[in-house]
Every structure is written in C-alpha cells, then in structure tokens.
Design an enzyme around this catalytic site. Structure first.
Site, PDB file in Angstrom:
ATOM      1  CG  ASP A  87      -2.044   0.915   1.346  1.00 21.11           C
ATOM      2  OD1 ASP A  87      -2.590   1.058   0.028  1.00 21.11           O
ATOM      3  OD2 ASP A  87      -2.719   1.375   2.145  1.00 21.11           O
ATOM      4  CD  GLU A  88      -0.716   5.313   1.416  1.00 21.76           C
ATOM      5  OE1 GLU A  88      -0.473   6.212   0.458  1.00 21.76           O
ATOM      6  OE2 GLU A  88      -1.869   5.693   2.065  1.00 21.76           O
ATOM      7  CD  GLN A  90       1.516   7.209  -2.555  1.00 16.52           C
ATOM      8  OE1 GLN A  90       0.871   6.113  -3.010  1.00 16.52           O
ATOM      9  NE2 GLN A  90       0.786   7.631  -1.704  1.00 16.52           N
ATOM     10  CB  CYS A 145     -14.929  14.415 -10.267  1.00 17.19           C
ATOM     11  SG  CYS A 145     -14.580  16.352 -10.125  1.00 17.19           S
ATOM     12  CB  CYS A 147     -18.477  17.350 -12.027  1.00 15.33           C
ATOM     13  SG  CYS A 147     -17.119  16.484 -12.688  1.00 15.33           S
ATOM     14  CB  CYS A 182     -12.361  15.471 -13.408  1.00 13.79           C
ATOM     15  SG  CYS A 182     -13.124  17.354 -13.458  1.00 13.79           S
TER      16      CYS A 182
END
Length: 192
Positions: A87-88, A90, A145, A147, A182
């Site tokens: 996990d994580e 990045q 997002c 939206c 987004c």
C-alpha cells in the site's frame, strides 16, 4: 510466471480496501501474504493499512532505506508467500520498485502495488513513475469527482477548503487535506 502489478488511482478510489480484499482472498484459501505500507504515515493507526470503509490490517513498514527484496525472501524462507501486497506504493524508491520486479521475475512471487499516480501538483511520485515504467500490469482504479466524472487528480486543500498550490510533495492527510477531482475541476480550483 509471477508479475509486478500496479493498481493506481487518485485518492478515495478504494486502493487500500481492494488490497485488503485481495489479502483476505488469499488467506481464505490458506495462502500466506506479506503486507507493506509506508512508514511515514503518522496518523492514528500508523503502520496499519486501513480503508475509509473500515477495513484494516497491520503491515510491515518501509522507508527509503528498507530492502523489501531481502525482507520478503527472509519471510518466504520461513513461510512460503503466495503474494506481496504494498500500500502507498508511490512512496517506494526507484530501487525498491526494481527489488519488487526481481521478486516477481526471480522468485516467482507476485507483487501487487497500490498507490497514487500523481501528487497534488499533478507530478509523478518516484515510486509511481518507476512502477508505471516497469509493471507487467497497470490497473487504474476509479474515483469520482464532485461533478460525477472520473477523478484523476489530488487537490491539496488548507483548513478552510481552499486549494494549495505549493509545498512539499509529501504531506500526509486524508479527506481533511485532499480532494479527488477530474482534471478540469482540479485546474479550475487552482486557478489555472
């Protein structure tokens, strides 16, 4: 042949819950897995992989000095591992991603890495950039997002909810510090 997988997304896409579900599925079949997460997360539950929907599990912690390859091999000698879940991801270093690739290629241990693709400025993390370059399989998980479109960006916000456009690449936080948006709404909130 084992593979190196990278499951990536913006925040709130269910990366941790998907990882924990995979670990549960292996365990349900009597298979052992090894879980890892970034050591730099100092929020409550530090060191544990936890999802927003309430799933959690303890995990080994990695930092920039960790040798994941050797730690996995040591564990694998004691108890054969069916899979390594990170996990994580990045926050992995370039070298650590290469270590994960070696585990898949040389030890036939699948490695499933879950993490963000980009930071709050739309820049790749070192770990995500290397995973995008090396992984055998890339899987985008979807977040939504405000939206209703697919969220691909992580907007950092301050205490009042205003967009933050500068600062350190890594600042730990959850919904109180980041919003998944987004690209259009990410750019609008930053005034770009």
């Amino acid at each position: 042949m084992a593979k190196l997988y990278y499951y990536y997304a913006s925040m709130n896409a269910g990366k941790s819950s998907t990882l924990l579900q995979a670990a549960f599925n292996y365990g349900e079949r009597g298979m052992q897995v090894m879980l890892w997460t970034a050591a730099l997360d100092d929020r409550p539950g530090f060191g544990a992989i936890s999802s927003r929907i309430g799933l959690n599990s303890d995990a080994h912690r990695f930092d920039e000095n960790s040798n994941i390859h050797d730690a996995v091999l040591e564990e694998h000698r004691e108890t054969p591992l069916a899979c390594v879940l990170i996990d994580e991801a990045q926050f992995l270093t370039k070298d650590q991603v290469w270590q994960c690739a070696r585990l898949a290629d040389e030890q036939n241990i699948p490695v499933l890495a879950y993490g963000l693709r980009t930071d709050f400025q739309g820049e790749l993390f070192e770990g995500s950039a290397t995973l995008l370059a090396l992984a055998d399989s890339l899987v985008e998980l979807k977040a939504v997002c405000e939206c209703g479109k697919k969220a691909t960006m992580n907007l950092r916000i301050d205490e009042t909810g205003k967009a933050v456009s500068a600062g350190k690449q890594t600042e730990i936080g959850g919904n109180e510090r980041y919003i998944a948006l987004c690209r259009k709404h990410f750019m609008q909130r930053l005034g770009r």
